[in-house]
Design a protein around this motif. Sequence first.
Motif, PDB file in Angstrom:
ATOM      1  N   LYS A   1      24.988 -12.262  -9.217  1.00  0.00           N
ATOM      2  CA  LYS A   1      26.059 -12.354 -10.212  1.00  0.00           C
ATOM      3  C   LYS A   1      25.482 -12.299 -11.620  1.00  0.00           C
ATOM      4  O   LYS A   1      24.275 -12.471 -11.826  1.00  0.00           O
ATOM      5  N   LYS A   2      26.375 -12.087 -12.559  1.00  0.00           N
ATOM      6  CA  LYS A   2      25.992 -11.999 -13.960  1.00  0.00           C
ATOM      7  C   LYS A   2      25.728 -13.388 -14.514  1.00  0.00           C
ATOM      8  O   LYS A   2      26.426 -14.357 -14.195  1.00  0.00           O
ATOM      9  N   LEU A   3      24.705 -13.495 -15.368  1.00  0.00           N
ATOM     10  CA  LEU A   3      24.372 -14.768 -16.003  1.00  0.00           C
ATOM     11  C   LEU A   3      25.366 -15.092 -17.112  1.00  0.00           C
ATOM     12  O   LEU A   3      25.840 -14.197 -17.823  1.00  0.00           O
ATOM     13  N   LYS A   4      25.647 -16.360 -17.261  1.00  0.00           N
ATOM     14  CA  LYS A   4      26.470 -16.818 -18.369  1.00  0.00           C
ATOM     15  C   LYS A   4      25.541 -17.279 -19.493  1.00  0.00           C
ATOM     16  O   LYS A   4      24.647 -18.087 -19.269  1.00  0.00           O
ATOM     17  N   GLY A   5      25.765 -16.782 -20.678  1.00  0.00           N
ATOM     18  CA  GLY A   5      24.893 -17.137 -21.787  1.00  0.00           C
ATOM     19  C   GLY A   5      23.576 -16.398 -21.699  1.00  0.00           C
ATOM     20  O   GLY A   5      23.464 -15.349 -21.065  1.00  0.00           O
ATOM     21  N   LYS A   6      22.529 -16.962 -22.322  1.00  0.00           N
ATOM     22  CA  LYS A   6      21.202 -16.347 -22.322  1.00  0.00           C
ATOM     23  C   LYS A   6      20.139 -17.379 -21.962  1.00  0.00           C
ATOM     24  O   LYS A   6      19.259 -17.707 -22.759  1.00  0.00           O
ATOM     25  N   PRO A   7      20.209 -17.947 -20.738  1.00  0.00           N
ATOM     26  CA  PRO A   7      19.227 -18.968 -20.348  1.00  0.00           C
ATOM     27  C   PRO A   7      17.827 -18.401 -20.170  1.00  0.00           C
ATOM     28  O   PRO A   7      16.842 -19.136 -20.233  1.00  0.00           O
ATOM     29  N   HIS A   8      17.716 -17.095 -19.895  1.00  0.00           N
ATOM     30  CA  HIS A   8      16.421 -16.449 -19.731  1.00  0.00           C
ATOM     31  C   HIS A   8      16.372 -15.214 -20.626  1.00  0.00           C
ATOM     32  O   HIS A   8      17.266 -14.367 -20.562  1.00  0.00           O
ATOM     33  N   PRO A   9      15.342 -15.105 -21.469  1.00  0.00           N
ATOM     34  CA  PRO A   9      15.219 -13.919 -22.324  1.00  0.00           C
ATOM     35  C   PRO A   9      15.219 -12.640 -21.491  1.00  0.00           C
ATOM     36  O   PRO A   9      14.567 -12.580 -20.456  1.00  0.00           O
ATOM     37  N   GLN A  10      15.958 -11.672 -21.902  1.00  0.00           N
ATOM     38  CA  GLN A  10      16.053 -10.347 -21.300  1.00  0.00           C
ATOM     39  C   GLN A  10      16.898 -10.322 -20.029  1.00  0.00           C
ATOM     40  O   GLN A  10      17.629  -9.368 -19.770  1.00  0.00           O
ATOM     41  N   ALA A  11      16.842 -11.370 -19.190  1.00  0.00           N
ATOM     42  CA  ALA A  11      17.583 -11.384 -17.929  1.00  0.00           C
ATOM     43  C   ALA A  11      19.092 -11.427 -18.174  1.00  0.00           C
ATOM     44  O   ALA A  11      19.583 -12.150 -19.044  1.00  0.00           O
ATOM     45  N   THR A  12      19.823 -10.650 -17.388  1.00  0.00           N
ATOM     46  CA  THR A  12      21.290 -10.607 -17.483  1.00  0.00           C
ATOM     47  C   THR A  12      21.971 -11.024 -16.185  1.00  0.00           C
ATOM     48  O   THR A  12      23.164 -11.321 -16.185  1.00  0.00           O
ATOM     49  N   HIS A  13      21.228 -11.008 -15.070  1.00  0.00           N
ATOM     50  CA  HIS A  13      21.798 -11.322 -13.772  1.00  0.00           C
ATOM     51  C   HIS A  13      20.867 -12.243 -12.984  1.00  0.00           C
ATOM     52  O   HIS A  13      19.662 -12.354 -13.282  1.00  0.00           O
ATOM     53  N   GLU A  14      21.419 -12.877 -11.972  1.00  0.00           N
ATOM     54  CA  GLU A  14      20.641 -13.774 -11.112  1.00  0.00           C
ATOM     55  C   GLU A  14      21.127 -13.683  -9.679  1.00  0.00           C
ATOM     56  O   GLU A  14      22.241 -13.245  -9.399  1.00  0.00           O
ATOM     57  N   CYS A  15      20.277 -14.111  -8.755  1.00  0.00           N
ATOM     58  CA  CYS A  15      20.651 -14.270  -7.349  1.00  0.00           C
ATOM     59  C   CYS A  15      19.752 -15.325  -6.735  1.00  0.00           C
ATOM     60  O   CYS A  15      18.721 -15.702  -7.308  1.00  0.00           O
ATOM     61  N   ASP A  16      20.142 -15.830  -5.583  1.00  0.00           N
ATOM     62  CA  ASP A  16      19.360 -16.873  -4.914  1.00  0.00           C
ATOM     63  C   ASP A  16      18.075 -16.312  -4.326  1.00  0.00           C
ATOM     64  O   ASP A  16      18.070 -15.209  -3.770  1.00  0.00           O
ATOM     65  N   ALA A  17      17.002 -17.082  -4.449  1.00  0.00           N
ATOM     66  CA  ALA A  17      15.773 -16.771  -3.720  1.00  0.00           C
ATOM     67  C   ALA A  17      15.750 -17.619  -2.450  1.00  0.00           C
ATOM     68  O   ALA A  17      15.649 -17.109  -1.343  1.00  0.00           O
TER      69      ALA A  17
END
Length: 375
Positions: A331-347
Motif C-alpha cells: 500500500k501507499k505510505l501516508k506522509g513521508k516517514p522514509h526519505p524517497q519511499a512512497t510505498h510499503e508492504c509486510d516483510a
Amino acid sequence: MTSTTKIPNVMVSPCGTSLLTNQVSNELRTLLLETANRQKADLTPDQQEKIAEHIQQRRNTLLDPSLHLETVKKMSAELNGIITYHNGDLSPSVPEYHFLLVSDTYQGEQVGEMVAAWLRNNGLIASIIKIPDLATSEAETFRNAMSELIKWCDDTLTSYQQQGYRVIFSLTGGFKGVNGFLQAIAMFYADESVYIFQASSQLLRIPKLPINIDKEGIVGKHLTLFRKLEVNFSVTRQEARGIPETLLFPVDENVTLSEWGELVWRQAKPTYYQQKLLPPLSSRLEYSNRFQSDVAAIGSERLEILNYRLDQLSRYLESNGDYNPLSLDFKKLKGKPHPQATHECDAWSDKDAKRLYGHFEATGTFVVDSLSSHL
C-alpha cells in the motif's frame, strides 16, 4: 510411545463415516452411502429427516458419559485409533492437540463435530479441519484436495514440530484414498503413523524414515519456475517441459503444481530460500544497495520468509495490483516517514515485525529501498 510421554503430542485423524454406518440397517446404510458426498441442501426433505434423526441418535449415544470405552471404539474407527493409541488412558500429563480432517459434506462435518465433542468431553483439545473435495469421486478434484492438504500440513504441523511437539498420524478411520496419501506424506510431516491392524486390537506403528525427496536437484534446476508456480504466475506447459510430469497438473495450456509437486517444492524450498537473497521474479522489481545490505544482516529463517514475500511482490507488480494477499499488504505510505519511499508492504509479522519500503521509478519499476521496522 504411550500417553505417559512428557513430549506434547499433535494427532491428526482423517474422519470417514463409520460413526454413522456402523451397526445400522441395510436400508439406512444404503441411504448413507448414496448421500455420503452431498451437502445438506442437496438432500431431499425425506433424506434430510432420516439422516438428521440418525445423527441425533448417534450423538446422544456417543456423548453419554456412562458409555464404556469399548463401545465407543466399536462405534467410531477414528476414536478406536485414538483410544487404542493411549491404551485407554485419556488423561495425558502434557498438552495434546487433535486435528480431525473432514470432508466438506453434510455427513463428514457431522461426524467431525461428534468426534471432536467426545474428545473435548474427555479433556482433549480438538479442532476440525475441513478440506474441500476430500471425499469426492472425481480424480481431478481429489488431487486438488491433496494439494491443499499438503499446504495445511506444511503450514500447521511444521510449526508444531518446531515448538517441540510430536506429530502422529492416526489412520484407523477415514477414506482409503485419503489414508493412502496420508501414509505417503507422513514420511515428511509426521514423527509416526499408526493404525489398527485389520479387525484386531493391535496397533501398528510406522516411524518416520529419513528421506531426501529432491535427490536429482529438480527444484534447484527449475527454481524460478517453482517460485512462480507458488505465487500463481502463469506458466505454460512449454516453459515447464523440464519438470517431471508427475509434479505438474495441466490446466489448459498452463500448469500448476500437482499434489506431489507441492510436496517436493515445500520440502526443498527452505534449502534455496535460506541461502541468499534471490533475484526478482519480475523485471519490474529492483533492489537498492541499502536494501541488499539490510538483508545481509538477517538470519536464514527470516531470509526464507523475505524471499517468499519478494516473490509475492513480483506477482503483485506483474498483476498490476490485482494480486495483493494480506500477508503482503502492499500500500501507499501516508506522509513521508522514509526519505524517497512512497510505498510499503509486510516483510514478516511478529514481535520483531519488519516492512519493505520502496518507490516507483518513472519507468514503472518498483525499487525496494530498505528493510526497516514497522512504524
